[in-house]
Design a protein around this motif. Structure first.
Motif, PDB file in Angstrom:
ATOM      1  N   GLN A 221      12.316  17.106  -7.166  1.00  0.00           N
ATOM      2  CA  GLN A 221      12.620  16.099  -6.037  1.00  0.00           C
ATOM      3  C   GLN A 221      11.517  16.313  -5.018  1.00  0.00           C
ATOM      4  N   GLN A 222      11.314  17.699  -4.654  1.00  0.00           N
ATOM      5  CA  GLN A 222      10.319  17.825  -3.698  1.00  0.00           C
ATOM      6  C   GLN A 222       8.977  17.269  -3.931  1.00  0.00           C
ATOM      7  N   ARG A 223       8.551  17.334  -5.260  1.00  0.00           N
ATOM      8  CA  ARG A 223       7.225  16.687  -5.536  1.00  0.00           C
ATOM      9  C   ARG A 223       7.199  15.323  -5.532  1.00  0.00           C
ATOM     10  N   GLU A 224       8.423  14.608  -5.876  1.00  0.00           N
ATOM     11  CA  GLU A 224       8.754  13.149  -5.618  1.00  0.00           C
ATOM     12  C   GLU A 224       8.387  12.668  -4.016  1.00  0.00           C
ATOM     13  N   GLU A 225       9.061  13.744  -3.238  1.00  0.00           N
ATOM     14  CA  GLU A 225       8.795  13.315  -1.688  1.00  0.00           C
ATOM     15  C   GLU A 225       7.371  13.526  -1.202  1.00  0.00           C
ATOM     16  N   LYS A 226       6.669  14.442  -1.722  1.00  0.00           N
ATOM     17  CA  LYS A 226       5.153  14.504  -1.405  1.00  0.00           C
ATOM     18  C   LYS A 226       4.272  13.485  -1.985  1.00  0.00           C
ATOM     19  N   LEU A 227       4.773  12.911  -3.112  1.00  0.00           N
ATOM     20  CA  LEU A 227       4.029  11.730  -3.574  1.00  0.00           C
ATOM     21  C   LEU A 227       4.418  10.554  -3.010  1.00  0.00           C
ATOM     22  N   TYR A 228       5.737  10.155  -2.318  1.00  0.00           N
ATOM     23  CA  TYR A 228       6.008   9.240  -1.621  1.00  0.00           C
ATOM     24  C   TYR A 228       5.382   9.062  -0.250  1.00  0.00           C
ATOM     25  N   GLN A 229       5.353  10.309   0.354  1.00  0.00           N
ATOM     26  CA  GLN A 229       4.500  10.394   1.755  1.00  0.00           C
ATOM     27  C   GLN A 229       3.008  10.145   1.586  1.00  0.00           C
ATOM     28  N   ALA A 230       2.396  10.472   0.451  1.00  0.00           N
ATOM     29  CA  ALA A 230       1.166  10.303   0.265  1.00  0.00           C
ATOM     30  C   ALA A 230       0.695   8.906   0.036  1.00  0.00           C
ATOM     31  N   LEU A 231       1.733   8.208  -0.296  1.00  0.00           N
ATOM     32  CA  LEU A 231       1.591   6.607  -0.109  1.00  0.00           C
ATOM     33  C   LEU A 231       1.801   5.803   0.845  1.00  0.00           C
ATOM     34  N   THR A 232       2.187   6.620   2.100  1.00  0.00           N
ATOM     35  CA  THR A 232       2.440   6.098   3.532  1.00  0.00           C
ATOM     36  C   THR A 232       1.231   5.036   3.824  1.00  0.00           C
ATOM     37  N   GLY A 233       0.092   5.732   3.691  1.00  0.00           N
ATOM     38  CA  GLY A 233      -1.221   4.939   4.110  1.00  0.00           C
ATOM     39  C   GLY A 233      -1.417   3.769   3.434  1.00  0.00           C
ATOM     40  N   GLY A 234      -0.921   3.286   2.245  1.00  0.00           N
ATOM     41  CA  GLY A 234      -1.314   2.279   1.606  1.00  0.00           C
ATOM     42  C   GLY A 234      -1.531   2.519   0.022  1.00  0.00           C
ATOM     43  N   PRO A 235      -1.826   1.430  -0.671  1.00  0.00           N
ATOM     44  CA  PRO A 235      -2.199   1.735  -1.986  1.00  0.00           C
ATOM     45  C   PRO A 235      -3.286   2.765  -2.570  1.00  0.00           C
ATOM     46  N   LYS A 236      -2.903   3.698  -3.537  1.00  0.00           N
ATOM     47  CA  LYS A 236      -3.887   4.824  -3.904  1.00  0.00           C
ATOM     48  C   LYS A 236      -3.935   4.509  -5.651  1.00  0.00           C
ATOM     49  N   THR A 237      -5.089   4.661  -5.837  1.00  0.00           N
ATOM     50  CA  THR A 237      -5.316   4.849  -7.456  1.00  0.00           C
ATOM     51  C   THR A 237      -4.590   6.051  -7.862  1.00  0.00           C
ATOM     52  N   LEU A 238      -4.453   6.207  -9.275  1.00  0.00           N
ATOM     53  CA  LEU A 238      -3.873   7.569  -9.968  1.00  0.00           C
ATOM     54  C   LEU A 238      -4.952   8.654  -9.563  1.00  0.00           C
ATOM     55  N   GLU A 239      -6.326   8.537  -9.812  1.00  0.00           N
ATOM     56  CA  GLU A 239      -7.382   9.312  -9.303  1.00  0.00           C
ATOM     57  C   GLU A 239      -7.370   9.903  -8.082  1.00  0.00           C
ATOM     58  N   GLN A 240      -7.140   8.850  -7.021  1.00  0.00           N
ATOM     59  CA  GLN A 240      -6.924   9.467  -5.784  1.00  0.00           C
ATOM     60  C   GLN A 240      -5.511  10.295  -5.519  1.00  0.00           C
ATOM     61  N   LEU A 241      -4.579   9.956  -6.219  1.00  0.00           N
ATOM     62  CA  LEU A 241      -3.403  10.687  -5.971  1.00  0.00           C
ATOM     63  C   LEU A 241      -3.818  12.472  -6.601  1.00  0.00           C
TER      64      LEU A 241
END
Length: 291
Positions: A221-241
């Motif tokens: 769940q902690q990883r999911e939250e990190k990923l969710y927050q990383a998407l805050t600034g808008g769309p990202k490609t998989l490579e960017q993530l």
């Protein structure tokens, strides 16, 4: 080898249990039983003594010593069987057949991949009577589709294989891995309330075991939250993530291999978040945005 309980020996792996090695478990009885063969040189005292080998799953660090026990009967869950029966099956299950990493192939060759002939399969609930103790198979998928743990009933002890309580947390970097199933498998072990948990890559755990399992599960769940927050600034490609190193923290050598695994894990989290409507996908190649 370290005697844990009467007739129960933890075969400590080389490299302190880090990949490409993994602890094995030897149970004295009728027959003598070995769980996994990835411990390395610690397996030498067992030469000629093992009659039955149960494999927790197909990963190389758990099966690379199979050739040392040519006279033993090998069994594994059918969902993971292709991964030990042939190199082609291993590449298909692991997803590495689509991955062109010369460094990884060198590691596979060094580990001495040999096809393993199976004497049968193991299924959830199956019991093996060793005379002095009974071992029950627990199908615990997530890490791999056929991953299994093993309950020594008389001692309320579980060999949990790669539900390993390491600080890294659960690993589900193959295309056939599944974090949702991993969570259910961890919960199953918690519900058993074992007195002792042994695993493939960490020390035995007795005290605070339920708390340790809960904390281990929470990493997903902690990883999911990190990923969710990383998407805050808008769309990202998989490579960017992948570039953010949200799961591994760093991508050591060979970097392309760790990027491959990180990408698989990120994709699985994105799929789970889509199912929960936490995110949505734009009709653009490889882009994701927060809902």
């Amino acid at each position: 080898m370290e005697q844990i309980l009467p007739g129960v020996w933890l075969v400590k792996a080389e490299n302190k249990g880090r990949f490409p090695f993994a602890h094995s478990l030897f149970l004295e009885g009728d027959p003598n039983l070995l769980i996994d063969t990835g411990a390395g040189s610690g397996l030498a005292p067992l030469s000629g003594r093992v009659e039955l080998v149960l494999l927790s799953h197909y990963h190389r660090d758990h099966v690379m010593g199979n050739h040392l026990f040519a006279d033993a009967a090998f069994k594994i869950h059918p969902l993971d069987a292709p991964g030990v029966q042939s190199l082609e099956g291993f590449l298909e299950l692991s997803g590495l057949g689509r991955f062109c990493g010369a460094d990884y192939w060198k590691l596979v060759r060094q580990s001495g991949f040999t096809a393993t002939s199976l004497a049968g399969s193991i299924e959830d609930g199956m019991r093996f009577d060793l005379g002095t103790m009974t071992v029950q198979v627990l199908h615990t998928p997530g890490h791999t589709p056929g991953h299994c743990a093993f309950l020594i009933e008389e001692y309320e002890t579980v060999f949990a294989a790669d539900i390993d309580l390491t600080s890294f947390g659960p690993w589900y970097g193959n295309p056939t891995s599944d974090p949702a199933s991993f969570l259910k498998s961890i919960q199953r072990l918690r519900s058993l309330k074992p007195a002792l948990l042994l695993s493939s890559h960490s020390s035995p755990v007795r005290d605070g075991l339920d708390r340790c399992l809960a904390g281990y599960a929470a990493v997903i769940q902690q990883r999911e939250e990190k990923l969710y927050q990383a998407l805050t600034g808008g769309p990202k490609t998989l490579e960017q993530l992948i570039d953010l190193k949200l799961i591994y923290g760093r991508h050591p050598y060979p970097e392309h291999l760790f990027r491959f695994f990180e990408g698989n894990m990120i994709e699985k989290h994105l799929q789970l978040m889509l199912q929960k409507a936490r995110i949505c996908v734009r009709i653009l190649p490889s882009k994701v945005q927060r809902a």
